[in-house]
Motif scaffolding. Structure first.
Motif, PDB file in Angstrom:
ATOM      1  N   LYS A  24       1.396  11.210  -0.397  1.00 47.87           N
ATOM      2  CA  LYS A  24       1.666  10.541   0.591  1.00 47.87           C
ATOM      3  C   LYS A  24       2.073  11.104   1.521  1.00 47.87           C
ATOM      4  O   LYS A  24       2.072  10.324   2.761  1.00 47.87           O
ATOM      5  CB  LYS A  24       3.510  10.530  -0.482  1.00 47.87           C
ATOM      6  N   LYS A  25       1.618  12.526   1.753  1.00 51.17           N
ATOM      7  CA  LYS A  25       1.728  12.912   3.223  1.00 51.17           C
ATOM      8  C   LYS A  25       0.357  12.549   3.698  1.00 51.17           C
ATOM      9  O   LYS A  25       0.653  11.928   4.806  1.00 51.17           O
ATOM     10  CB  LYS A  25       1.670  14.776   2.928  1.00 51.17           C
ATOM     11  N   HIS A  26      -0.860  12.774   2.530  1.00 52.69           N
ATOM     12  CA  HIS A  26      -2.805  12.262   3.663  1.00 52.69           C
ATOM     13  C   HIS A  26      -2.045  11.130   4.092  1.00 52.69           C
ATOM     14  O   HIS A  26      -2.840  10.643   5.192  1.00 52.69           O
ATOM     15  CB  HIS A  26      -3.004  12.395   2.410  1.00 52.69           C
ATOM     16  N   CYS A  27      -1.151  10.116   3.076  1.00 51.28           N
ATOM     17  CA  CYS A  27      -1.319   8.593   3.467  1.00 51.28           C
ATOM     18  C   CYS A  27      -0.510   9.052   4.759  1.00 51.28           C
ATOM     19  O   CYS A  27      -1.276   7.408   5.869  1.00 51.28           O
ATOM     20  CB  CYS A  27      -1.048   7.631   2.876  1.00 51.28           C
ATOM     21  N   LEU A  28       0.770   8.939   5.106  1.00 55.13           N
ATOM     22  CA  LEU A  28       1.454   9.014   6.298  1.00 55.13           C
ATOM     23  C   LEU A  28       0.862   9.884   7.279  1.00 55.13           C
ATOM     24  O   LEU A  28       0.536   9.409   8.603  1.00 55.13           O
ATOM     25  CB  LEU A  28       2.964   9.590   5.886  1.00 55.13           C
ATOM     26  N   MET A  29       0.049  11.240   7.018  1.00 53.01           N
ATOM     27  CA  MET A  29      -0.765  11.403   8.627  1.00 53.01           C
ATOM     28  C   MET A  29      -1.786  10.799   8.532  1.00 53.01           C
ATOM     29  O   MET A  29      -1.956  11.082   9.843  1.00 53.01           O
ATOM     30  CB  MET A  29      -0.696  13.205   7.792  1.00 53.01           C
ATOM     31  N   ASN A  30      -2.718  10.129   8.155  1.00 60.23           N
ATOM     32  CA  ASN A  30      -3.812   9.460   8.358  1.00 60.23           C
ATOM     33  C   ASN A  30      -3.351   7.990   8.928  1.00 60.23           C
ATOM     34  O   ASN A  30      -4.216   7.191   9.334  1.00 60.23           O
ATOM     35  CB  ASN A  30      -4.739   9.564   6.776  1.00 60.23           C
ATOM     36  N   GLY A  31      -1.802   7.627   8.358  1.00 59.01           N
ATOM     37  CA  GLY A  31      -1.771   6.212   9.057  1.00 59.01           C
ATOM     38  C   GLY A  31      -2.285   5.138   8.158  1.00 59.01           C
ATOM     39  O   GLY A  31      -2.687   3.967   8.113  1.00 59.01           O
ATOM     40  N   LEU A  32      -2.102   5.383   6.875  1.00 58.01           N
ATOM     41  CA  LEU A  32      -3.037   4.630   5.241  1.00 58.01           C
ATOM     42  C   LEU A  32      -1.379   4.121   4.582  1.00 58.01           C
ATOM     43  O   LEU A  32      -1.102   4.877   3.877  1.00 58.01           O
ATOM     44  CB  LEU A  32      -3.827   5.151   4.646  1.00 58.01           C
ATOM     45  N   ASP A  33      -1.877   2.869   4.855  1.00 58.70           N
ATOM     46  CA  ASP A  33      -0.933   2.010   3.756  1.00 58.70           C
ATOM     47  C   ASP A  33      -1.756   1.416   2.816  1.00 58.70           C
ATOM     48  O   ASP A  33      -2.834   1.966   3.003  1.00 58.70           O
ATOM     49  CB  ASP A  33      -0.142   0.949   4.289  1.00 58.70           C
ATOM     50  N   ASP A  34      -1.342   0.395   1.857  1.00 57.89           N
ATOM     51  CA  ASP A  34      -2.242   0.402   0.443  1.00 57.89           C
ATOM     52  C   ASP A  34      -3.395  -0.183   1.550  1.00 57.89           C
ATOM     53  O   ASP A  34      -4.097  -0.307   0.292  1.00 57.89           O
ATOM     54  CB  ASP A  34      -1.081  -1.070  -0.076  1.00 57.89           C
ATOM     55  N   ILE A  35      -3.723  -1.182   2.121  1.00 60.01           N
ATOM     56  CA  ILE A  35      -4.955  -1.678   2.622  1.00 60.01           C
ATOM     57  C   ILE A  35      -5.605  -0.926   3.276  1.00 60.01           C
ATOM     58  O   ILE A  35      -6.381  -1.162   2.859  1.00 60.01           O
ATOM     59  CB  ILE A  35      -4.353  -3.249   3.799  1.00 60.01           C
ATOM     60  N   GLY A  36      -4.626  -0.154   4.028  1.00 56.63           N
ATOM     61  CA  GLY A  36      -5.720   0.866   4.768  1.00 56.63           C
ATOM     62  C   GLY A  36      -6.445   1.192   3.908  1.00 56.63           C
ATOM     63  O   GLY A  36      -7.791   1.696   3.835  1.00 56.63           O
TER      64      GLY A  36
END
Length: 201
Positions: free
Chosen positions: A166-178
């Motif tokens: 979750k940290k990786h996704c948030l720091m890289n601006g990645l939602d499910d589509i991303g």
């Protein structure tokens, strides 16, 4: 989705427990599928009187907290129905981080998918941050997601835990589509091979 790395901002204190998603964004505002425009209705029933005027005692109507980017709240934040409009409204208002002792699971996960960092801390540490937030707009709290620390206006550092993915996704601006689009090259390669192998499909 917006990336989250570091944030220094005003924290609004909301010590209520069991703030549910209907309190965050009442059901009459769920008709839209847009993520924007819901901030004005955040906490609508607590924020406005029947005539539409602001209730001056509500925390986000007070001048010191109108630009709050952090919300320090009570236990079981985001409980109730699983409406994604709740984090949409929080984000659209301008709040990027919520700090509370615990959250409803669906709300918690929806926050990460919408660029909001929900931090769960023991009650004693939330109490420290709540007191800091009560100082008003001159007291700013700093959050460093990479270091996983919160720094109070007095310089006290409080560490927090967060799931690595979750940290990786948030720091890289990645939602499910991303996350899916990160695999775009592999998907295209697979589709091209599949079309050659099964041209009738």
């Amino acid at each position: 989705m917006d990336k989250f790395d570091k944030l220094t901002g005003i924290a609004a204190p909301m010590p209520m427990i069991n703030i549910d998603t209907d309190m965050i964004i009442p059901k009459q505002f769920l008709k839209t599928i847009k993520r924007s425009g819901l901030g004005v209705n955040l906490f609508d029933e607590m924020r406005y009187a029947d005539d539409g005027s602001e209730i001056p005692t509500f925390i986000l109507n007070q001048d010191a907290y109108r630009d709050a980017e952090i919300l320090v709240a009570g236990d079981n934040f985001g409980c109730g129905s699983s409406r994604e409009h709740a984090p949409w409204a929080i984000k659209d208002f301008g709040i990027r981080c919520v700090i509370a002792p615990s959250y409803a699971d669906i709300f918690y996960n929806n926050c990460f998918k919408n660029g909001i960092l929900p931090i769960a801390l023991p009650q004693e540490q939330v109490d420290v941050l709540m007191k800091d937030a009560e100082k008003g707009s001159n007291a700013r709290i700093s959050i460093d997601l990479d270091a996983q620390t919160i720094t109070t206006s007095d310089g006290e550092v409080i560490p927090f835990e967060v799931d690595a993915f979750k940290k990786h996704c948030l720091m890289n601006g990645l939602d499910d589509i991303g996350l899916t689009m990160e695999k775009a090259t592999s998907i295209d390669t697979f589709e091209a091979a599949a079309s050659q192998a099964r041209p009738w499909v």
